[in-house]
Design a protein around this motif. Sequence first.
Motif, mmCIF file in Angstrom:
data_model
loop_
_atom_site.group_PDB
_atom_site.id
_atom_site.type_symbol
_atom_site.label_atom_id
_atom_site.label_comp_id
_atom_site.label_asym_id
_atom_site.label_seq_id
_atom_site.Cartn_x
_atom_site.Cartn_y
_atom_site.Cartn_z
ATOM 1 N N LEU A 13 -6.198 -10.821 4.364
ATOM 2 C CA LEU A 13 -7.611 -10.501 4.591
ATOM 3 C C LEU A 13 -7.923 -10.419 6.074
ATOM 4 N N ALA A 14 -7.292 -11.288 6.868
ATOM 5 C CA ALA A 14 -7.551 -11.292 8.305
ATOM 6 C C ALA A 14 -6.984 -10.050 8.993
ATOM 7 N N LEU A 15 -5.922 -9.482 8.436
ATOM 8 C CA LEU A 15 -5.238 -8.361 9.083
ATOM 9 C C LEU A 15 -5.684 -6.992 8.587
ATOM 10 N N VAL A 20 0.248 6.804 -6.501
ATOM 11 C CA VAL A 20 1.276 6.723 -5.475
ATOM 12 C C VAL A 20 1.307 5.314 -4.904
ATOM 13 N N MET A 21 2.463 4.945 -4.373
ATOM 14 C CA MET A 21 2.667 3.629 -3.793
ATOM 15 C C MET A 21 3.358 3.794 -2.445
ATOM 16 N N TRP A 22 2.753 3.255 -1.415
ATOM 17 C CA TRP A 22 3.348 3.260 -0.086
ATOM 18 C C TRP A 22 3.746 1.833 0.267
ATOM 19 N N THR A 23 4.924 1.676 0.833
ATOM 20 C CA THR A 23 5.440 0.346 1.144
ATOM 21 C C THR A 23 6.051 0.316 2.531
ATOM 22 N N VAL A 24 5.718 -0.720 3.283
ATOM 23 C CA VAL A 24 6.386 -1.030 4.547
ATOM 24 C C VAL A 24 7.074 -2.374 4.354
ATOM 25 N N ASP A 25 8.400 -2.350 4.418
ATOM 26 C CA ASP A 25 9.230 -3.524 4.164
ATOM 27 C C ASP A 25 9.831 -3.980 5.488
ATOM 28 N N SER A 71 2.341 -3.316 0.573
ATOM 29 C CA SER A 71 2.263 -2.114 -0.258
ATOM 30 C C SER A 71 0.812 -1.750 -0.491
ATOM 31 N N ALA A 72 0.560 -0.463 -0.663
ATOM 32 C CA ALA A 72 -0.800 0.009 -0.934
ATOM 33 C C ALA A 72 -0.735 1.116 -1.977
ATOM 34 N N PHE A 73 -1.775 1.182 -2.802
ATOM 35 C CA PHE A 73 -1.851 2.139 -3.908
ATOM 36 C C PHE A 73 -3.112 2.980 -3.773
ATOM 37 N N ASN A 74 -3.089 4.133 -4.404
ATOM 38 C CA ASN A 74 -4.293 4.969 -4.448
ATOM 39 C C ASN A 74 -5.083 4.701 -5.721
ATOM 40 N N ALA A 75 -5.111 3.429 -6.127
ATOM 41 C CA ALA A 75 -5.851 2.976 -7.300
ATOM 42 C C ALA A 75 -6.225 1.517 -7.094
ATOM 43 N N GLY A 76 -7.208 1.049 -7.859
ATOM 44 C CA GLY A 76 -7.676 -0.322 -7.709
ATOM 45 C C GLY A 76 -6.729 -1.365 -8.250
ATOM 46 N N THR A 77 -5.834 -0.979 -9.167
ATOM 47 C CA THR A 77 -4.785 -1.856 -9.672
ATOM 48 C C THR A 77 -3.536 -1.023 -9.891
ATOM 49 N N GLN A 78 -2.432 -1.687 -10.158
ATOM 50 C CA GLN A 78 -1.190 -0.973 -10.445
ATOM 51 C C GLN A 78 -1.160 -0.432 -11.863
ATOM 52 N N GLN A 83 -0.993 1.651 9.852
ATOM 53 C CA GLN A 83 -1.768 0.424 9.700
ATOM 54 C C GLN A 83 -0.979 -0.645 8.939
ATOM 55 N N MET A 84 -0.271 -0.228 7.897
ATOM 56 C CA MET A 84 0.529 -1.177 7.126
ATOM 57 C C MET A 84 1.668 -1.737 7.978
#
Length: 414
Positions: A286-288, A361-366, A378-385, A400-401
């Motif tokens: 939340l802080a980031l 879609v799912m974007w991930t920075v590992d 990870s971030a999605f183009n939806a409110g849940t998976q 940003q990720m």
Amino acid sequence: MPADQHDDPFEERFAAALHETGGGFDTDRASLAARGVVRGRRKRFVRRAAVAGGAASVVLACVGGALVLRPGGTATEAVPSSATASAKPKPSITARLATDEEMIETLENLLPKGDFSEERGTGTEPTDDRKVPAPSAGLVFDDGHGAAAIGVSVGRVQPGGTTARQAARCPDRVAIPYDACKTSRLADGSVVTVLQGYEYYDRRADTKFWSAELVTPTGQHITVSEWNAAAEKGKPVTRTDPPLSPAQLTRLAAAEEWRLIANALPEPLPEPELPGSDLHARTHLLALLPKGLKVTGKSSDDGDYAYAVVDDGKGRSMVQVNVQPDMLDSAGDLFGSNSETLPDGTRIAVKQGPGDRGHQVMWTVDTMRADGKRVVISAFNAGTQNEAATRETPALTIAQMRKMALDALWWSGS
């Protein structure tokens, strides 16, 4: 291997956290990410040769004597040899050792009238190394309205411990979609949580999973599970709902027979601190988050996994993080030839691909530091998976990720 890919219908309902999978978010992403929230929530349908509480002999300690096995599998109190002690009234039975067959028979006797098949059972008889297996039973039950798999597992947990607390609450609905869930306290102080959900989070099949998880004030732990098919996976649905109603599930889980069997198990070992339990993933996430995002939902727990649902005015987008220590042994699988290595040894892999629902879609920075600590955003183009896309792309950019995942806040130890 992800849980949803097992062929055995009696495999673990939930694996441990994401770091135990090693494969990150490459396969069955919804299930993998959800495990970070619901670590250990659901039990195995029929547990195999797992060990409950460590070594224990056939003779179990008991005040005033010893619990010894009698014909028929019942444990009673052996009276001390002194004349004074022998004059004492014989106490009531408080524990019961059970064979594999008795576990199955107990389950059948507690179920409504119907036909049984494919019975499996594991009793409390010590193994060759004098350890007591985790007792369980499973079968296929048909009440005339369709075959259904039903199972029960019996154990002991630390009263007030992590497992006991998790059993006393419903799972996070954003991570685990379900139709209904209710936690109740029984007259004896036991807490039971009845869940009416689905075998697959993304509803790829109509198989329903219902369960009742009960923990008594003294740590007896009983879990009953049922499906509307003859197996948890790999069999067609045979009926609209599983055969037992929530009230019947509660009564089955609360049956005295299971508590007596639980009492014959060794005392549970103290629960170890979970890896990453000193982390504050939700607080840091939340802080980031970039400015300008409205947080419309967030996970309820701090720890090594967290999520937030954000909206930049173009629709909801789920963002999640998992923090995993000691992952060096999986680095070769997670970071391939397309990954980047920073001067300080931190490795970075970026993945952009489809999610688990239509047009998602799912974007991930590992990322992984040289010491093996892994942070995955990870971030999605939806409110849940578990829902269809609500927007074209996630609300966060890859840049940003990346900035969030590499932030020193994750390494501060606070």
